[in-house]
Write an enzyme that holds these catalytic residues in place. Sequence first.
Site, PDB file in Angstrom:
ATOM      1  CE  LYS A  41      -2.232  -0.929   3.844  1.00  0.00           C
ATOM      2  NZ  LYS A  41      -1.593  -2.179   4.264  1.00  0.00           N
ATOM      3  NE  ARG A  58       2.338  -4.940  11.531  1.00  0.00           N
ATOM      4  CZ  ARG A  58       3.497  -4.995  10.855  1.00  0.00           C
ATOM      5  NH1 ARG A  58       4.546  -5.589  11.394  1.00  0.00           N
ATOM      6  NH2 ARG A  58       3.590  -4.482   9.661  1.00  0.00           N
ATOM      7  NE  ARG A  74       7.797  -3.144   6.663  1.00  0.00           N
ATOM      8  CZ  ARG A  74       6.489  -2.887   6.566  1.00  0.00           C
ATOM      9  NH1 ARG A  74       5.968  -2.485   5.430  1.00  0.00           N
ATOM     10  NH2 ARG A  74       5.698  -3.058   7.598  1.00  0.00           N
ATOM     11  NE  ARG A 112      -4.118  -1.206  10.395  1.00  0.00           N
ATOM     12  CZ  ARG A 112      -3.115  -0.726   9.659  1.00  0.00           C
ATOM     13  NH1 ARG A 112      -3.238   0.421   9.041  1.00  0.00           N
ATOM     14  NH2 ARG A 112      -2.009  -1.418   9.549  1.00  0.00           N
ATOM     15  NE  ARG A 120       6.677  -0.692  10.375  1.00  0.00           N
ATOM     16  CZ  ARG A 120       5.557  -0.694   9.673  1.00  0.00           C
ATOM     17  NH1 ARG A 120       5.529  -0.159   8.474  1.00  0.00           N
ATOM     18  NH2 ARG A 120       4.466  -1.237  10.162  1.00  0.00           N
TER      19      ARG A 120
HETATM   20  P1  ADP Z   1       1.212  -2.225   8.259  1.00  0.00           P
HETATM   21  O1  ADP Z   1       0.188  -2.000   7.183  1.00  0.00           O
HETATM   22  O2  ADP Z   1       2.527  -2.658   7.747  1.00  0.00           O
HETATM   23  O3  ADP Z   1       0.730  -3.057   9.420  1.00  0.00           O
HETATM   24  P2  ADP Z   1       1.011   0.589   9.086  1.00  0.00           P
HETATM   25  O4  ADP Z   1       2.222   1.421   8.905  1.00  0.00           O
HETATM   26  O5  ADP Z   1      -0.176   0.886   8.236  1.00  0.00           O
HETATM   27  O6  ADP Z   1       1.557  -0.852   8.922  1.00  0.00           O
HETATM   28  O7  ADP Z   1       0.526   0.645  10.608  1.00  0.00           O
HETATM   29  C1  ADP Z   1       1.392   0.343  11.669  1.00  0.00           C
HETATM   30  C2  ADP Z   1       0.610   0.299  12.978  1.00  0.00           C
HETATM   31  O8  ADP Z   1       0.008   1.576  13.223  1.00  0.00           O
HETATM   32  C3  ADP Z   1      -0.565  -0.681  13.033  1.00  0.00           C
HETATM   33  O9  ADP Z   1      -0.171  -1.991  13.387  1.00  0.00           O
HETATM   34  C4  ADP Z   1      -1.451  -0.032  14.106  1.00  0.00           C
HETATM   35  O10 ADP Z   1      -0.952  -0.269  15.411  1.00  0.00           O
HETATM   36  C5  ADP Z   1      -1.277   1.447  13.834  1.00  0.00           C
HETATM   37  N1  ADP Z   1      -2.318   1.953  12.886  1.00  0.00           N
HETATM   38  C6  ADP Z   1      -2.101   2.446  11.634  1.00  0.00           C
HETATM   39  N2  ADP Z   1      -3.255   2.829  11.073  1.00  0.00           N
HETATM   40  C7  ADP Z   1      -4.236   2.570  11.966  1.00  0.00           C
HETATM   41  C8  ADP Z   1      -5.653   2.715  11.980  1.00  0.00           C
HETATM   42  N3  ADP Z   1      -6.318   3.210  10.924  1.00  0.00           N
HETATM   43  N4  ADP Z   1      -6.335   2.334  13.087  1.00  0.00           N
HETATM   44  C9  ADP Z   1      -5.690   1.854  14.155  1.00  0.00           C
HETATM   45  N5  ADP Z   1      -4.369   1.671  14.218  1.00  0.00           N
HETATM   46  C10 ADP Z   1      -3.634   2.022  13.143  1.00  0.00           C
END
Ligand code: ADP
Length: 187
Positions: free
Chosen positions: A13, A145, A128, A88, A134
């Site tokens: 994404k 996740r 990654r 999400r 990270r």
């Molecule tokens: P990935 O898609 O690789 O899991 P992101 O960078 O989108 O990573 O998100 C990392 C973390 O940030 C998530 O695991 C969550 O804890 C938090 N997060 C991101 N976006 C949201 C959201 N819309 N609602 C709740 N938590 C979020």
Amino acid sequence: MRIVLLGAPGSGKGTQGEKLVAHFGIPKISTGDALRAAVAAGTELGKKAKAAMDAGQLVANEIVIGIVEERLAQADAQKGAILDGFPRNTAQAEVLDGMLRRLGQPAIDKAVHLAVNDEEIIKRLLDRAQKEGRADDKEDVIRHRIKVYNDETHPLLDYYAKQGKLVTVQGVGSLDDIFQRILGVLK
Ligand code: ADP
């Protein structure tokens, strides 16, 4: 044009979102990036979000909703936006629809689902982890996740399908091929 990117962690994404930014000249709103920036800066919001992020759980809805609303209200987002990592869960999706109405902006045009199988996802995220380090790219957190994605985010495919907005693209292949597929379904 307002686009939601949907897909498991590691589905691409962020990468494809950047290509869409360059192509359409509209900003990308990434709640993950915004939260990581808040954690790095040590803000109150970052402190609240950190524990959930490190555990691979979702951060509280009100926190991410606040981030998105503030960002969508800015001048550069008036002509459109690419949403990466938000919504999400179904509650966030419903709030987003109401937020756009309240801000006087057009509704989401399309939800683009980047479909990538679980094995490939785990491989990419472990890769990654080695390169970027990270905090949430550890194997047990990665698995959690993916579970959170399957339980809470995957139902959004249905949410957008019911609105006639869901398009699915195979997210495996070269970055350019995937991007061309995305442009194809956005036509
Ligand atoms: P990935 O898609 O690789 O899991 P992101 O960078 O989108 O990573 O998100 C990392 C973390 O940030 C998530 O695991 C969550 O804890 C938090 N997060 C991101 N976006 C949201 C959201 N819309 N609602 C709740 N938590 C979020």
